[in-house]
Design a protein around this motif. Structure first.
Motif, mmCIF file in Angstrom:
data_model
loop_
_atom_site.group_PDB
_atom_site.id
_atom_site.type_symbol
_atom_site.label_atom_id
_atom_site.label_comp_id
_atom_site.label_asym_id
_atom_site.label_seq_id
_atom_site.Cartn_x
_atom_site.Cartn_y
_atom_site.Cartn_z
ATOM 1 N N ALA A 91 48.686 33.258 31.054
ATOM 2 C CA ALA A 91 48.974 33.662 32.432
ATOM 3 C C ALA A 91 49.691 32.550 33.186
ATOM 4 O O ALA A 91 49.388 31.366 33.020
ATOM 5 N N ARG A 92 50.650 32.948 34.013
ATOM 6 C CA ARG A 92 51.347 31.980 34.854
ATOM 7 C C ARG A 92 51.715 32.653 36.167
ATOM 8 O O ARG A 92 51.796 33.894 36.244
ATOM 9 N N ILE A 93 51.919 31.862 37.184
ATOM 10 C CA ILE A 93 52.344 32.378 38.486
ATOM 11 C C ILE A 93 53.796 31.988 38.710
ATOM 12 O O ILE A 93 54.158 30.811 38.599
ATOM 13 N N ALA A 94 54.625 32.979 39.007
ATOM 14 C CA ALA A 94 56.040 32.748 39.263
ATOM 15 C C ALA A 94 56.475 33.626 40.422
ATOM 16 O O ALA A 94 56.244 34.835 40.413
ATOM 17 N N ASP A 95 57.083 33.029 41.416
ATOM 18 C CA ASP A 95 57.587 33.767 42.585
ATOM 19 C C ASP A 95 56.513 34.640 43.218
ATOM 20 O O ASP A 95 56.755 35.796 43.608
ATOM 21 N N GLY A 96 55.308 34.089 43.322
ATOM 22 C CA GLY A 96 54.231 34.802 43.987
ATOM 23 C C GLY A 96 53.604 35.904 43.176
ATOM 24 O O GLY A 96 52.846 36.723 43.723
ATOM 25 N N ARG A 97 53.876 35.921 41.853
ATOM 26 C CA ARG A 97 53.331 36.977 41.007
ATOM 27 C C ARG A 97 52.601 36.367 39.809
ATOM 28 O O ARG A 97 53.047 35.366 39.246
ATOM 29 N N LEU A 98 51.499 36.998 39.454
ATOM 30 C CA LEU A 98 50.751 36.611 38.268
ATOM 31 C C LEU A 98 51.339 37.374 37.090
ATOM 32 O O LEU A 98 51.372 38.605 37.087
ATOM 33 N N VAL A 99 51.826 36.622 36.092
ATOM 34 C CA VAL A 99 52.569 37.213 34.973
ATOM 35 C C VAL A 99 51.750 37.098 33.696
ATOM 36 O O VAL A 99 51.162 36.049 33.404
ATOM 37 N N GLY A 100 51.728 38.166 32.902
ATOM 38 C CA GLY A 100 51.052 38.159 31.610
ATOM 39 C C GLY A 100 50.646 39.571 31.234
ATOM 40 O O GLY A 100 50.466 40.436 32.108
ATOM 41 N N ARG A 101 50.486 39.813 29.935
ATOM 42 C CA ARG A 101 50.096 41.154 29.499
ATOM 43 C C ARG A 101 48.680 41.461 30.007
ATOM 44 O O ARG A 101 47.747 40.726 29.773
ATOM 45 N N GLY A 102 48.576 42.557 30.742
ATOM 46 C CA GLY A 102 47.316 42.949 31.351
ATOM 47 C C GLY A 102 47.223 42.608 32.831
ATOM 48 O O GLY A 102 46.267 43.013 33.497
ATOM 49 N N ALA A 103 48.214 41.886 33.363
ATOM 50 C CA ALA A 103 48.170 41.517 34.789
ATOM 51 C C ALA A 103 48.151 42.755 35.667
ATOM 52 O O ALA A 103 47.470 42.803 36.697
ATOM 53 N N ASN A 104 48.879 43.777 35.262
ATOM 54 C CA ASN A 104 48.968 44.991 36.052
ATOM 55 C C ASN A 104 47.984 46.051 35.580
ATOM 56 O O ASN A 104 47.360 46.748 36.383
ATOM 57 N N ASP A 105 47.845 46.168 34.269
ATOM 58 C CA ASP A 105 47.026 47.243 33.676
ATOM 59 C C ASP A 105 46.042 46.661 32.680
ATOM 60 O O ASP A 105 46.344 46.574 31.498
ATOM 61 N N MET A 106 44.795 46.315 33.087
ATOM 62 C CA MET A 106 44.314 46.289 34.434
ATOM 63 C C MET A 106 43.333 45.145 34.670
ATOM 64 O O MET A 106 42.342 45.294 35.363
ATOM 65 N N LYS A 107 43.638 43.991 34.059
ATOM 66 C CA LYS A 107 42.720 42.864 34.178
ATOM 67 C C LYS A 107 42.633 42.335 35.609
ATOM 68 O O LYS A 107 41.570 41.863 36.035
ATOM 69 N N SER A 108 43.714 42.413 36.364
ATOM 70 C CA SER A 108 43.674 41.929 37.750
ATOM 71 C C SER A 108 42.751 42.788 38.605
ATOM 72 O O SER A 108 42.067 42.283 39.501
ATOM 73 N N ALA A 109 42.731 44.094 38.350
ATOM 74 C CA ALA A 109 41.840 44.975 39.120
ATOM 75 C C ALA A 109 40.384 44.677 38.805
ATOM 76 O O ALA A 109 39.526 44.684 39.706
ATOM 77 N N ILE A 110 40.071 44.430 37.535
ATOM 78 C CA ILE A 110 38.701 44.074 37.179
ATOM 79 C C ILE A 110 38.311 42.779 37.881
ATOM 80 O O ILE A 110 37.215 42.672 38.453
ATOM 81 N N ALA A 111 39.204 41.804 37.857
ATOM 82 C CA ALA A 111 38.929 40.533 38.536
ATOM 83 C C ALA A 111 38.749 40.745 40.032
ATOM 84 O O ALA A 111 37.868 40.131 40.664
ATOM 85 N N ALA A 112 39.563 41.617 40.623
ATOM 86 C CA ALA A 112 39.454 41.890 42.059
ATOM 87 C C ALA A 112 38.109 42.520 42.386
ATOM 88 O O ALA A 112 37.492 42.223 43.421
ATOM 89 N N ALA A 113 37.626 43.394 41.500
ATOM 90 C CA ALA A 113 36.333 44.046 41.734
ATOM 91 C C ALA A 113 35.182 43.052 41.612
ATOM 92 O O ALA A 113 34.231 43.079 42.406
ATOM 93 N N VAL A 114 35.255 42.170 40.612
ATOM 94 C CA VAL A 114 34.208 41.152 40.459
ATOM 95 C C VAL A 114 34.193 40.226 41.672
ATOM 96 O O VAL A 114 33.126 39.907 42.226
ATOM 97 N N ALA A 115 35.377 39.819 42.111
ATOM 98 C CA ALA A 115 35.467 38.961 43.294
ATOM 99 C C ALA A 115 34.926 39.676 44.530
ATOM 100 O O ALA A 115 34.269 39.064 45.383
ATOM 101 N N ALA A 116 35.197 40.973 44.633
ATOM 102 C CA ALA A 116 34.701 41.754 45.771
ATOM 103 C C ALA A 116 33.183 41.746 45.810
ATOM 104 O O ALA A 116 32.560 41.555 46.868
ATOM 105 N N VAL A 117 32.561 41.939 44.660
ATOM 106 C CA VAL A 117 31.099 41.949 44.588
ATOM 107 C C VAL A 117 30.532 40.582 44.945
ATOM 108 O O VAL A 117 29.478 40.472 45.580
ATOM 109 N N SER A 118 31.235 39.528 44.564
ATOM 110 C CA SER A 118 30.739 38.177 44.850
ATOM 111 C C SER A 118 30.749 37.862 46.346
ATOM 112 O O SER A 118 30.090 36.919 46.778
ATOM 113 N N ALA A 119 31.484 38.672 47.114
ATOM 114 C CA ALA A 119 31.657 38.379 48.542
ATOM 115 C C ALA A 119 30.860 39.306 49.448
ATOM 116 O O ALA A 119 31.033 39.263 50.670
#
Length: 377
Positions: A91-119
């Motif tokens: 994974a890398r960040i370029a031009d404000g975007r997280l790039v890598g296989r699964g960034a869109n479908d759907m590891k970022s959403a899982i991470a967002a949900a875990v972060a949501a629960v933590s807050a």
């Protein structure tokens, strides 16, 4: 409990290769994050190649009586393919975007949900994560087996949010409230192989297959409904065992798919396919596989929670859609109401797949509102 950074967790998930069907190390990363938030983790691996082995995870945090809100997703990804700038699984960040296989479908959403629960505070009720390693494949040992696990223990969520990338041009513009069914089919016609200069000594199956393709393509399945677009039948492959220019083949085959709305069932479409094909060639072989039936979630609390959270964070009212591909909602609808909502999907499955850092953070805040509202009795 620690507050989790969704972008950091997404990057760590992306950096563990998990081509479908997935198991092992990628689940370890999620296990560590959820264990640290007080979840009890249940992991089980089923099946053998080619549809397995598939790992599944059910993570549950129960804080007394109250509603049960579930989040469903998948850690498996499609193969990377060629043409990436750098390693697809670093994974890398370029031009404000997280790039890598699964960034869109759907590891970022899982991470967002875990972060949501933590807050959020969870004074009562139950939160669960239902995560499979086989959504991009045939799901033989994936979400249906999670449902079996829940049913065996009499565990039933009141609602499930699925983190598929549903947004189109901007985050929040589209929520999936149902999905079309999917039916794969394979047709084979048989003849007698021979030399093209002596057709009377052979039996060419290609013309019969062509007539079957024409007959099936001419079927008018429906005009759609208020909630669904029209069903469509598409051929995706045609072939013979050889491409020799002077050889009549002994067989010919076609492959296709029907995406169908809730005016149909998979079994009725199989009957129609078979009847239509065998009316042209009674000896043809028709094989089918139903990937999922069409479903529609009726309006209710989950609709309202997701819509209001999007309005609050994005300032727009989402379109409630049933278009696009299938999701594991086709299985989970058997448990409770389900809604798919996630990131803009323009880059999913593409070389250079990515997700906006700002979108991941906003998505986590939307999920936080949904989880908090869902836990209110």
């Amino acid at each position: 409990m620690p507050v989790i950074d969704p972008v950091d967790l997404a990057a760590r998930l992306i950096s563990v290769p998990s081509v479908t069907p997935a198991s092992g190390a990628v689940f370890d990363v999620l296990d560590e994050a959820l264990s640290g938030l007080g979840f009890t983790i249940h992991r089980f691996t089923l099946g053998e190649a080619p549809d397995g082995p598939t790992e599944n995870m059910v993570a549950i945090r129960e804080r007394g009586p109250g509603p049960h809100v579930g989040f469903a997703g998948h850690l498996d990804v499609v193969p990377a393919g060629d043409g990436w700038e750098g390693d697809a699984f670093t994974a890398r960040i370029a031009d404000g975007r997280l790039v890598g296989r699964g960034a869109n479908d759907m590891k970022s959403a899982i991470a967002a949900a875990v972060a949501a629960v933590s807050a959020i505070e969870q004074p009562s009720g139950t939160l669960s994560f239902l995560i499979t390693g086989d959504e991009e494949g045939y799901a033989t040992f994936g979400t249906p087996r999670i449902i079996d696990w829940l049913n065996d223990r009499a565990i039933r969520p009141d609602m499930i949010l699925i983190g598929e990338p549903t947004s189109e041009t901007r985050l929040g513009d589209t929520v999936k409230i149902g999905r079309r069914g999917s039916l794969n089919f394979w047709i084979r016609t048989r003849g007698v192989q021979g030399h093209v200069a002596y057709p009377h000594k052979a039996d060419n199956p290609v013309p019969r297959l062509a007539k079957i393709v024409a007959a099936l393509s001419a079927l008018h399945l429906d005009d759609g409904t208020e909630a669904f677009p029209p069903s469509n039948l598409e051929f995706v492959a045609l072939g013979t065992p050889t491409a020799a220019s002077n050889l009549i083949p002994g067989e010919a085959s076609a492959q296709g798919n029907i995406r169908f709305n809730n005016l149909h069932t998979g079994d009725r479409l199989i009957a129609l396919l078979t009847e239509t094909a065998q009316a042209v060639d009674p000896g043809c072989e028709v094989r089918t596989r139903i990937s999922g039936e069409a479903f529609l979630t009726p309006p209710g609390k989950l609709y309202e929670l997701v819509t209001e959270a999007i309005r609050a964070e994005c300032g727009i009212a989402p379109e409630l859609s049933t278009g696009g591909g299938t999701s594991d909602g086709r299985f989970l609808i058997k448990l409770c109401p389900v809604v798919d909502f996630g990131l803009p999907n323009a880059s999913m499955h593409k070389v250079g797949e990515s997700a906006g850092v700002d979108d991941i953070e906003t998505l986590s805040r939307i999920y936080r509102r949904v989880f908090a509202g869902g836990l209110e009795a």
